[in-house]
Design an enzyme around this catalytic site. Structure first.
Site, mmCIF file in Angstrom:
data_model
loop_
_atom_site.group_PDB
_atom_site.id
_atom_site.type_symbol
_atom_site.label_atom_id
_atom_site.label_comp_id
_atom_site.label_asym_id
_atom_site.label_seq_id
_atom_site.Cartn_x
_atom_site.Cartn_y
_atom_site.Cartn_z
ATOM 1 N N GLY A 11 55.800 -58.375 18.106
ATOM 2 C CA GLY A 11 55.841 -59.720 18.665
ATOM 3 C C GLY A 11 56.603 -59.735 19.977
ATOM 4 N N THR A 13 55.869 -60.372 22.999
ATOM 5 C CA THR A 13 55.642 -61.426 23.994
ATOM 6 C C THR A 13 55.922 -62.806 23.424
ATOM 7 O OG1 THR A 13 53.291 -61.612 23.445
ATOM 8 C CG2 THR A 13 53.891 -60.052 25.182
ATOM 9 N N TYR A 15 58.599 -65.656 21.333
ATOM 10 C CA TYR A 15 59.801 -66.427 21.660
ATOM 11 C C TYR A 15 60.990 -65.569 22.097
ATOM 12 C CZ TYR A 15 63.828 -69.443 20.576
ATOM 13 O OH TYR A 15 64.999 -70.140 20.620
ATOM 14 N N GLY A 17 60.920 -61.891 21.590
ATOM 15 C CA GLY A 17 60.523 -60.489 21.547
ATOM 16 C C GLY A 17 60.926 -59.675 22.761
ATOM 17 N N ARG A 36 49.024 -55.531 21.891
ATOM 18 C CA ARG A 36 47.572 -55.605 21.760
ATOM 19 C C ARG A 36 46.942 -54.993 23.013
ATOM 20 N NH1 ARG A 36 45.994 -61.544 19.365
ATOM 21 N NH2 ARG A 36 47.942 -61.984 18.282
ATOM 22 N N LYS A 45 50.612 -61.306 30.930
ATOM 23 C CA LYS A 45 51.349 -60.343 30.105
ATOM 24 C C LYS A 45 51.476 -58.970 30.754
ATOM 25 C CE LYS A 45 51.219 -63.409 26.709
ATOM 26 N NZ LYS A 45 52.402 -64.169 26.280
ATOM 27 N N LYS A 141 59.433 -68.667 5.125
ATOM 28 C CA LYS A 141 60.505 -67.792 5.590
ATOM 29 C C LYS A 141 61.411 -67.384 4.436
ATOM 30 C CE LYS A 141 62.211 -68.636 9.720
ATOM 31 N NZ LYS A 141 62.751 -69.259 10.941
#
Length: 304
Positions: A11, A13, A15, A17, A36, A45, A141
């Site tokens: 993850g 990219t 919040y 990461g 990805r 990105k 969570k």
């Protein structure tokens, strides 16, 4: 000196990461980032990916496969990636919390991961008293809180985006930790046996402030008194119900924290299951609220 763990961050990219990736390689950990293949050609990105590469971060591609249902984690690719590292940190976004069960399944099959840190950079899900729609989000969570999971908790409330305290009216925000500081504390735990199977509470003393204290601090810096708008609980609950995503999530969390009082500062840490980051890592120089507001006064910096 013991060899440093190899860290895989999923993850990158999302919040927080990219800040985790940066904190990891700055601390000289062998750092791997899940990417990805489509990200390399994405103008928004590609610059970030190139920065990772130039910093010596190892990129692992093909984590996802496309299906009629969208993008899902590809189990075999996940297992292959897990076998290259020692620690896995998930930074997936709010809409991907349940995907972390796929990560856990891959970790179990790989059999070599010594620590997993799920995307738990928020309130204490075992203590929070929250209304919908955030309640469903936190139930997912809470299911990730298996014994070998280290949960890292921080407090950062208020809308995301490019809003800054300015003008003669103010939307009251609480900024407790910058993302860079959250990442720094997170990476500190990777090879620390004191945090294994523990909840790490991020509540730096200088940043535990009431709304009134923050507003007064800001008023002193700008040299004027702000107009304040107050809202009753029933109207806040109505606004939560009527607001679209993600504002409804933000408001329901704010209701829990500032109406119901669900905040780490209100609870003693149980040493058998938790630890305080400020006590474990006093050497971390975090940005205080006072320092951050100084940045806003000078340049209207983006709020993190």
């Amino acid at each position: 000196m013991a060899e440093k763990s190899k860290i895989l961050i999923i993850g990158v990219t999302e919040y927080i990461g990219k800040y985790l990736v940066e904190a990891s390689w700055k601390a000289r950990y062998p750092t791997y980032a899940s990417v990805r293949e489509s990200m390399a050609s994405n103008p928004e990105k590609s610059g970030l990916i190139e920065r990772f590469k130039s910093s010596g971060v190892s990129l692992i591609y093909s984590f996802f496969c496309s299906t009629s249902l969208g993008d899902i984690h590809h189990h075999e690719s996940l297992v292959t990636a897990m076998k290259q590292v020692d620690v896995v940190i998930s930074a997936v976004g709010p809409g991907q919390q349940s995907d972390q069960f796929k990560i856990i399944a891959a970790i179990k099959e790989a059999g070599n991961i010594k620590r997993f840190l799920p995307s738990e950079f928020g309130v204490d899900v075992d203590r929070i008293n929250v209304v919908e729609p955030a309640a469903s989000h936190f139930r997912i969570k809470a299911k990730l809180s298996v014994p070998r999971v280290c949960r890292l908790l921080s407090f950062q409330l208020g809308p995301n985006g490019r809003q800054s305290p300015a003008g003669d009216k103010i939307t009251i925000l609480v900024i407790v930790l910058k993302k860079e500081d959250i990442a720094s504390y997170t990476i500190k735990t990777v090879d620390d046996p004191r945090t294994l199977k523990k909840i790490l509470y991020l509540s730096p003393p200088a940043n535990i402030l009431t709304f009134c204290e923050i507003i007064s601090l800001w008023e002193r810096k700008i040299g004027s008194t702000l107009e304040k708008t107050y809202i009753l609980e029933d109207k806040l609950l109505k606004k939560i119900h009527e607001s679209p995503f993600p504002m409804n999530i933000i408001l329901s969390i704010s209701h829990s924290m500032f109406v119901k009082g669900d905040h780490a500062a209100n609870h003693e840490i149980d040493a058998s299951i938790g630890a305080g980051a400020s006590e474990l890592y006093p050497e971390v120089k975090y940005t205080t609220v006072d320092e951050y507001l100084n940045l806003c006064v000078v340049g209207g910096q983006e709020l993190h």
